[in-house]
Design an enzyme around this catalytic site. Structure first.
Site, PDB file in Angstrom:
ATOM      1  N   ASP A   1       0.889  -1.200  -0.147  1.00  0.00           N
ATOM      2  CA  ASP A   1      -0.071  -0.044   0.012  1.00  0.00           C
ATOM      3  C   ASP A   1       0.917   1.273  -0.134  1.00  0.00           C
ATOM      4  O   ASP A   1       2.012   1.230  -0.272  1.00  0.00           O
ATOM      5  CB  ASP A   1      -0.985  -0.019   1.220  1.00  0.00           C
ATOM      6  CG  ASP A   1      -2.426   0.578   0.896  1.00  0.00           C
ATOM      7  OD1 ASP A   1      -2.240   1.859   0.700  1.00  0.00           O
ATOM      8  OD2 ASP A   1      -3.269  -0.356   0.706  1.00  0.00           O
TER       9      ASP A   1
ATOM     10  N   SER B   1     -11.424  -0.955   0.514  1.00  0.00           N
ATOM     11  CA  SER B   1     -10.003  -1.267   0.979  1.00  0.00           C
ATOM     12  C   SER B   1     -10.008  -1.821   2.356  1.00  0.00           C
ATOM     13  O   SER B   1      -8.951  -2.059   3.041  1.00  0.00           O
ATOM     14  CB  SER B   1      -9.502   0.094   1.006  1.00  0.00           C
ATOM     15  OG  SER B   1      -9.223   0.594  -0.383  1.00  0.00           O
TER      16      SER B   1
ATOM     17  N   HIS C   1      -3.614   5.778   3.665  1.00  0.00           N
ATOM     18  CA  HIS C   1      -4.358   4.576   3.355  1.00  0.00           C
ATOM     19  C   HIS C   1      -3.736   3.157   4.069  1.00  0.00           C
ATOM     20  O   HIS C   1      -4.491   2.476   4.730  1.00  0.00           O
ATOM     21  CB  HIS C   1      -4.562   4.331   1.954  1.00  0.00           C
ATOM     22  CG  HIS C   1      -5.517   3.176   1.451  1.00  0.00           C
ATOM     23  ND1 HIS C   1      -5.118   2.141   1.017  1.00  0.00           N
ATOM     24  CD2 HIS C   1      -6.765   3.478   1.094  1.00  0.00           C
ATOM     25  CE1 HIS C   1      -6.480   1.699   0.693  1.00  0.00           C
ATOM     26  NE2 HIS C   1      -7.545   2.423   0.567  1.00  0.00           N
TER      27      HIS C   1
END
Length: 632
Positions: free
Chosen positions: A194, A436, A231
């Site tokens: 990520d 996600s 994220h």
């Protein structure tokens, strides 16, 4: 203690009580009265239970003065004497108080674990007090046991168990907490590919938690976020936050391999991330990125029509992780299905058959409005949602702002430090979501599965995840005859069921026959290696292990020739795949090679032969070994 072993008098005495906590390792069950006259009932029950031959002790427990939770005292002590106190004087003090040495403790000098005579009861506290007043005693305390909190669910984490949030009961979880009694991800490593992970976060601070960190974009071993890289930290928390401070992951005892990837889609760095993960011990990999998506609320967005293939460089890297990861058993790779309310089958990443595409479902047990759909969806996992406009019965206002998980520490991240966005310190966010959030949640479930049974191959884990799913939203899910929904895959993951399915079956007798011999594999010729079997019991299952070297395994056709008496034709194990890979080390069974299932129930007696045919020019090799494992 089993109630079936108690007398009828004991059962009557126990009937007004309910269990509070079970200290399994000590074999102690704490109970409390349901009635106001609890003191009298307790005294009566204690008298009756002391007469039961199956019960060693019936007494009272302490309670924590703050929480009121029970505290169990044993008749054991921790004592540390002065470093220079001779052993003879140590033993003299133990004798003075009637204590027995259980073991010396290696982590501190002159420290011991001791026991008082059976039946000492609460006198242990007086003994500890007197011992502590002895001049050569540095430390002393009785052994007090509190109920351990195995990575407890924090109040907002509705995806882990049924809970109440703002006065509303939310029951749309993936049954995670129930799975923790059997598995918490011990010994399993989850790779998060990520935009960076805050490896200094308090929920990743345990010893050995972070392994093989990497930034494949910058070519360093520092995967920390840069700029607005928020994220990855949230994804990592959902998968495996330790649950010691403010958020718990699905697999809290799993290790975390953070791999920062900030390069564009299709870059070589993208492929390198999978190679790094496989080569450095990742068991599970989760990816929550892919092609640009259309806006889910706009069905006319032209981005919905894009068909984006996965580049060969990335595909081959994923194949490498499947083929070589986990010592040949294969990394289990998860992919967020996407948040465009569009066809996942147009996404060459999430729809690749060797990854597991995860859709999102909401806190009402229905499809999250943005979640992608399609044949490639394998399963779903709880995430956030938005109401339709206007809100209706299919997409009402959600009960929660989303998933509570780790955020970048402090003011950076999704939560700048406002309790309405998570916690006041800014270390946690309450509104993470999208697929996600679903993909790392599913990856955590896979970690629970592999911790229960490390021998499972990736495709077996994938099948367990199929079998464990709860079929949610039966009307709106439009499940087909095979039990598959375009919106939920096989349903919402049930972690407790998955862990139960993962427990290895208890086979009968297992026999392994192995032939180890270097047999040359020459151009356009055939090499053979055989084992002889004397057993005649019917086969329940069979596994074939092959180890060979060759300069181009794409030249090879590898088959198994069972004894003629089985009536089974040769089974193809490898048919000219793998290209220029130099080794073939693989175990074949009925799952990855269905032809082997035809041997079940057969008499194995006779000669079993592995046949390796080189079907093209220039390249050669060596057949090292061949083994057959039977379960009878």
């Amino acid at each position: 203690m089993s109630r079936t072993t108690l007398s009828s008098a004991a059962l009557r005495a126990l009937s007004p009580f309910e269990p509070v906590v079970h200290f399994r390792e000590a074999g102690v069950q704490v109970i409390q009265s349901r009635e106001a006259r609890g003191g009298l009932l307790r005294d009566v029950a204690r008298t009756v239970l002391r007469e039961e031959p199956e019960i060693a002790f019936a007494g009272t427990v302490l309670s924590d003065p703050v929480s009121g939770s029970p505290v169990l005292y044993t008749e054991n002590f921790f004592v540390k004497f002065d470093d220079g106190l001779p052993a003879s004087e140590v033993m003299a003090l133990l004798g003075k108080y009637g204590l027995t040495l259980k073991r010396e403790l290696e982590y501190a000098r002159n420290a011991y674990f001791l026991s008082a005579p059976e039946g000492t009861g609460q006198k242990v506290f007086q003994i500890a007090h007197e011992l502590l007043n002895e001049k050569p005693v540095d430390f002393c305390h009785p052994e007090l046991i509190h109920k351990v909190s195995h990575r407890g669910v924090f109040p907002q984490q509705w995806h882990l168990r049924k809970t109440d949030i703002d006065g509303r009961t939310v029951d749309a979880h993936a049954n995670i907490e129930a799975a923790w009694a059997l598995s918490q991800g011990e010994g399993v490593t989850i790779a998060i590919i990520d935009d960076g992970v805050d490896i200094d976060h308090e929920e990743f601070s345990g010893s050995g938690k972070i392994v093989a960190p990497r930034d494949v974009t910058r070519g360093t071993d520092d995967p920390r976020p840069i700029g607005e890289d928020n994220h990855g930290t949230a994804c990592a928390g959902i998968a495996c936050a330790e649950g010691r401070f403010g958020a718990c992951g699905v697999a809290p005892r799993a290790r975390l391999m953070p791999i920062r990837l900030a390069s564009g889609l299709g870059s070589q760095n993208e492929a390198d991330a999978f190679i790094w993960a496989a080569d450095h011990g990742a068991d599970v990999i989760t990816c929550c990125w892919g092609p640009v998506e259309g806006r889910w609320w706009n069905p006319d967005d032209p981005a919905h029509q894009q068909n984006i293939p996965m580049p060969d460089s990335t595909r081959l890297a994923i194949d490498y992780a499947i083929r070589h990861g986990r010592n040949g058993k294969g990394c289990v790779i998860f992919w967020a299905a996407g948040n465009g309310r569009e066809d996942v089958d147009l996404d060459g990443y999430a729809s690749y058959p060797k990854v597991i595409a995860v859709a999102a479902c909401n806190d009402s047990g229905r499809r999250s409005v943005y979640s992608d759909f399609g044949r490639a969806i394998w399963c779903s996992f709880p995430s956030n949602d938005f109401a339709s406009s206007p809100p209706g019965p299919l997409n009402p206002w959600p009960n929660t702002p989303g998933i509570w998980t780790t955020d970048r520490s402090g003011a950076q991240g999704y939560n700048p430090g406002r309790s309405t966005r998570g916690d006041a310190a800014g270390n946690y966010t309450n509104s993470f979501g999208g697929t996600s959030s679903a993909s790392p949640g599913a990856a955590g479930v896979a970690a629970l599965v592999l911790a229960s049974n490390p021998e499972l191959r990736w495709e077996q884990v994938k099948d367990i995840l199929k079998q464990c799913c709860d079929r949610i939203d039966p009307e709106g899910g439009e499940y087909d005859a095979q039990g598959h929904s375009l919106y939920y895959g096989h349903g919402r993951l049930n972690a407790a069921a998955a862990v139960q399915l993962a427990h290895p079956p208890q086979p009968g007798r297992v026999v392994v026959q192995t032939a180890i011999q270097d047999i040359p594999i020459r151009d356009l010729q055939t090499a053979r290696l055989s084992v002889a079997v004397a057993d005649s019991d019917p086969i329940v299952a069979v596994r074939i292990a092959v180890d060979l070297q060759h300069t181009y395994i794409g030249d090879l056709l590898v088959t198994l020739e069972p004894p003629a008496s089985t009536g089974v034709s040769p089974v193809v194990l490898h048919s000219r795949s793998g290209g220029s890979m130099g080794h073939l080390r693989k175990t074949y069974d009925a799952i990855n090679t269905p032809g082997l299932s035809s041997l079940e129930g057969k008499n194995p007696q006779g000669t079993w032969t592995l046949v390796v045919q080189d079907q093209d020019r220039l390249d050669t090799g060596m057949l090292r070994s061949f083994s057959v494992e039977w379960v009878f």
